[in-house]
Design an enzyme around this catalytic site. Structure first.
Site, PDB file in Angstrom:
ATOM      1  N   LYS A 105      -1.515  -3.981   8.998  1.00 21.34           N
ATOM      2  CA  LYS A 105      -1.412  -4.680   7.718  1.00 21.34           C
ATOM      3  C   LYS A 105      -0.852  -6.063   7.971  1.00 21.34           C
ATOM      4  O   LYS A 105      -0.334  -6.342   9.051  1.00 21.34           O
ATOM      5  CB  LYS A 105      -0.480  -3.904   6.760  1.00 21.34           C
ATOM      6  CG  LYS A 105      -1.173  -2.691   6.122  1.00 21.34           C
ATOM      7  CD  LYS A 105      -0.252  -1.896   5.207  1.00 21.34           C
ATOM      8  CE  LYS A 105       0.242  -2.694   4.028  1.00 21.34           C
ATOM      9  NZ  LYS A 105      -0.850  -3.316   3.238  1.00 21.34           N
ATOM     10  N   GLU A 114       5.670  -5.450   1.991  1.00 22.78           N
ATOM     11  CA  GLU A 114       4.823  -4.243   1.931  1.00 22.78           C
ATOM     12  C   GLU A 114       5.477  -3.093   2.673  1.00 22.78           C
ATOM     13  O   GLU A 114       5.495  -1.952   2.216  1.00 22.78           O
ATOM     14  CB  GLU A 114       3.446  -4.541   2.537  1.00 22.78           C
ATOM     15  CG  GLU A 114       2.603  -5.468   1.682  1.00 22.78           C
ATOM     16  CD  GLU A 114       1.332  -5.897   2.380  1.00 22.78           C
ATOM     17  OE1 GLU A 114       1.310  -5.979   3.622  1.00 22.78           O
ATOM     18  OE2 GLU A 114       0.335  -6.140   1.667  1.00 22.78           O
TER      19      GLU A 114
HETATM   20  O1  DER Z   1      -2.207  -7.917   3.960  1.00 24.43           O
HETATM   21  C1  DER Z   1      -2.272  -6.708   3.691  1.00 24.43           C
HETATM   22  O2  DER Z   1      -1.728  -5.820   4.368  1.00 24.43           O
HETATM   23  C2  DER Z   1      -3.089  -6.342   2.486  1.00 24.43           C
HETATM   24  O3  DER Z   1      -2.850  -5.028   2.116  1.00 24.43           O
HETATM   25  C3  DER Z   1      -4.553  -6.592   2.804  1.00 24.43           C
HETATM   26  O4  DER Z   1      -4.790  -6.443   4.162  1.00 24.43           O
HETATM   27  C4  DER Z   1      -5.503  -5.685   2.059  1.00 24.43           C
HETATM   28  O5  DER Z   1      -6.782  -6.137   2.314  1.00 24.43           O
HETATM   29  P1  DER Z   1      -7.937  -6.017   1.212  1.00 24.43           P
HETATM   30  O6  DER Z   1      -8.024  -7.329   0.530  1.00 24.43           O
HETATM   31  O7  DER Z   1      -9.131  -5.651   1.990  1.00 24.43           O
HETATM   32  O8  DER Z   1      -7.508  -4.915   0.233  1.00 24.43           O
END
Ligand code: DER
Length: 241
Positions: A105, A114
């Site tokens: 992530k 997060e």
């Molecule tokens: O940055 C992150 O971890 C977000 O959750 C992101 O990676 C999610 O990506 P998405 O736009 O494909 O949902």
């Protein structure tokens, strides 16, 4: 289009199956384009007379600026993690998911908040589209490296240490064309993206990176997700525990 309907299908099903409307009070809302549909689904329940009384009592914990906007735009109550340190269920996206439910992530530069929210949650549900599932190891499809949040003054030292750890390519994430210079996170830190190739042991690598002086947090979420909902192009959703 297929990609958006895949995201929506995964997110809607994840909310329908993982929110205990009678019991839950505190809901984590992640960042990115898939979790948009999680907030949208909760907004639909809020408008439903049968659920309004319950969902209007939910306190939603954000993981960054975009996440705060999602909560407010869907009429949901915004809360802080300082006042709600135990979260009933957290919904967030991912850049890549392996077959052990380990995640990369940080593509959206919110990885510290997060991880603070996901590790404070009793249940952490990942919502993603079919591009995010790695056949086996992480960094199969995600080629942008592991996002790592660092203290700005340590960026040269951390870059060197990451190369000593075996990183093939290390870069301080730069802002868009409008911004000359590095991305600055909500916590006033920089991000380094470090390419270690295929990750056969992401847990060990996370521990090594986390121990480096100047590292705040890594984008490797190990043993954290409870379940993943992956939306397919044909509209079906796969659930991984
Ligand atoms: O940055 C992150 O971890 C977000 O959750 C992101 O990676 C999610 O990506 P998405 O736009 O494909 O949902």
């Amino acid at each position: 289009d297929k990609l958006e309907s895949a995201k929506r299908a995964a997110a809607y099903r994840a909310v329908d199956e993982n929110v205990n409307f009678q019991h839950d009070k505190v809901i984590g809302i992640g960042s990115g384009s898939t979790v948009v549909y999680v907030a949208e689904r909760l907004g639909q329940y809020l408008k439903d007379p049968e659920y309004n009384g319950l969902v209007s009592q939910f306190i939603c914990i954000p993981t960054g600026f975009q996440s705060r906007r999602l909560i407010l735009d869907n009429g949901l109550k915004l809360g802080s993690i300082e006042e709600n340190s135990s979260i009933d269920v957290d919904f967030d996206g991912a850049d890549e998911i392996d077959d052990q439910l380990n995640l990369i992530k940080g593509g959206g530069a919110c990885l510290f908040q997060e991880k603070l929210v996901s590790t404070s949650s009793k249940k952490f549900i990942v919502v993603a589209d079919y591009r995010k599932k790695a056949p086996k190891y992480l960094s199969t499809n995600w080629k942008s490296g592991i996002p790592i949040e660092i203290v700005p003054s340590a960026y040269v030292r951390v870059a060197d240490d990451l190369k000593k750890l075996g990183a093939k390519h290390v870069i301080v994430r730069q802002g868009g064309s409008a911004k000359a210079g590095p991305v600055v996170t909500d916590n006033n830190n920089f991000l380094i993206d470090a390419d270690f190739g295929m990750l056969e042991n992401p847990s060990q690598l996370h521990d090594k990176i986390k121990a480096l002086v100047g590292v705040v947090e890594t984008g490797l979420f190990i043993d954290n997700a409870s379940r993943a909902y992956i939306g397919n192009a044909d509209g079906t959703v796969e659930v991984f525990n």
